[in-house]
Write a protein that holds these residues in place. Sequence first.
Motif, PDB file in Angstrom:
ATOM      1  N   ALA A   1       4.708   7.690   0.050  1.00  0.00           N
ATOM      2  CA  ALA A   1       5.314   6.879   1.104  1.00  0.00           C
ATOM      3  C   ALA A   1       4.655   5.505   1.099  1.00  0.00           C
ATOM      4  N   ILE A   2       5.437   4.462   1.294  1.00  0.00           N
ATOM      5  CA  ILE A   2       4.864   3.136   1.509  1.00  0.00           C
ATOM      6  C   ILE A   2       4.304   3.097   2.926  1.00  0.00           C
ATOM      7  N   VAL A   3       3.091   2.606   3.065  1.00  0.00           N
ATOM      8  CA  VAL A   3       2.424   2.573   4.361  1.00  0.00           C
ATOM      9  C   VAL A   3       2.057   1.144   4.729  1.00  0.00           C
ATOM     10  N   GLU A   4       1.750   0.962   5.999  1.00  0.00           N
ATOM     11  CA  GLU A   4       1.302  -0.329   6.497  1.00  0.00           C
ATOM     12  C   GLU A   4      -0.229  -0.336   6.579  1.00  0.00           C
ATOM     13  N   PRO A   5      -0.857  -1.488   6.362  1.00  0.00           N
ATOM     14  CA  PRO A   5      -2.322  -1.544   6.409  1.00  0.00           C
ATOM     15  C   PRO A   5      -2.912  -1.039   7.726  1.00  0.00           C
ATOM     16  N   ALA A   6      -2.180  -1.196   8.828  1.00  0.00           N
ATOM     17  CA  ALA A   6      -2.706  -0.794  10.138  1.00  0.00           C
ATOM     18  C   ALA A   6      -2.465   0.677  10.463  1.00  0.00           C
ATOM     19  N   ASP A   7      -1.779   1.426   9.581  1.00  0.00           N
ATOM     20  CA  ASP A   7      -1.551   2.854   9.840  1.00  0.00           C
ATOM     21  C   ASP A   7      -2.869   3.606   9.929  1.00  0.00           C
ATOM     22  N   GLY A   8      -2.942   4.543  10.860  1.00  0.00           N
ATOM     23  CA  GLY A   8      -4.118   5.393  10.965  1.00  0.00           C
ATOM     24  C   GLY A   8      -4.200   6.374   9.812  1.00  0.00           C
ATOM     25  N   VAL A   9      -5.408   6.896   9.571  1.00  0.00           N
ATOM     26  CA  VAL A   9      -5.605   7.790   8.422  1.00  0.00           C
ATOM     27  C   VAL A   9      -6.226   9.133   8.788  1.00  0.00           C
ATOM     28  N   THR A  10      -6.537   9.359  10.064  1.00  0.00           N
ATOM     29  CA  THR A  10      -7.201  10.601  10.429  1.00  0.00           C
ATOM     30  C   THR A  10      -6.194  11.675  10.817  1.00  0.00           C
ATOM     31  N   TYR A  11      -6.688  12.897  11.008  1.00  0.00           N
ATOM     32  CA  TYR A  11      -5.829  14.004  11.409  1.00  0.00           C
ATOM     33  C   TYR A  11      -5.119  13.733  12.735  1.00  0.00           C
ATOM     34  N   ARG A  12      -5.651  12.852  13.533  1.00  0.00           N
ATOM     35  CA  ARG A  12      -5.053  12.571  14.843  1.00  0.00           C
ATOM     36  C   ARG A  12      -4.112  11.366  14.819  1.00  0.00           C
TER      37      ARG A  12
ATOM     38  N   TYR B   1       0.846  -1.192   0.000  1.00  0.00           N
ATOM     39  CA  TYR B   1       0.000   0.000   0.000  1.00  0.00           C
ATOM     40  C   TYR B   1       0.883   1.244   0.000  1.00  0.00           C
ATOM     41  N   ALA B   2       0.422   2.287  -0.672  1.00  0.00           N
ATOM     42  CA  ALA B   2       1.169   3.548  -0.723  1.00  0.00           C
ATOM     43  C   ALA B   2       0.234   4.708  -0.436  1.00  0.00           C
ATOM     44  N   ARG B   3       0.820   5.793   0.024  1.00  0.00           N
ATOM     45  CA  ARG B   3       0.076   7.024   0.318  1.00  0.00           C
ATOM     46  C   ARG B   3       0.662   8.148  -0.518  1.00  0.00           C
TER      47      ARG B   3
END
Length: 242
Positions: free
Chosen positions: A222-233, A41-43
């Motif tokens: 950036a390469i991301v992990e599936p469990a990374d959060g996605v909100t402003y916090r 996954y990428a962001r």
Amino acid sequence: MARIGDYTTAAEASPAAWVAAGLRGFGETVLSVVPVGFAAYARIFHPAERRQGDDCKPVSWHAVAVANGRVAHRAMQWPSLVGSWRLVHGDSHQHGVWDGEPAEGSLPRDLAMVLAEVLAGQTATPARCWFAVWEGFGALAVPKGSAPSFEVPHRRMLLLTGSVTAVGTSLCREPFWQSPNLWWPDDRAWCVATEIDLMTTYVGGSRRCVQAVLDRPELEVAIVEPADGVTYRSDSVNPPPT
């Protein structure tokens, strides 16, 4: 069916069933935005803008982080980079750094076209893709009742089809620009998601696919992990905004 530029409204919504089934929760992790099951996954970070005369130049999140003494990392969030909720939405800017914040809920057209060029080479079905847009946009260009709908958590989406290059057509009427909020090829080799409340776009695909996205210099990725959060916090590295 109806045509909107290079899109055609889909005949039915069943091609989207796998996307809805593959999402996990709402506003929690990467898998709340892009379906489960991809190898990587990428962001993609939507750039800010800085005015230079009559032109606007893109400003990377990395540059904004450096200017504000923050750390650029895969889970960084815009309010934490700029240090204040006041600089999110509306007529906000930081003098000498950026004059317009990143687009929320829409991948900028030039970057959408770059991404489409990359992803066309990562599927066997670039001429047959599916595109979904949130039904709630006020200037939506899709005629009412012309497209089938499907549900993802807290969103009702309208489904269209076309070649991967259809992403160059706005799904809102001029002067507004709106990219698809979800798009994928018929062979499901990858999926792109731009959640309406986020300033970044997520891509799921093979490791080779994600590396191809990472290799394009026009994109801040950036390469991301599936469990990374996605909100402003979700930024646990930089101090929270005031």
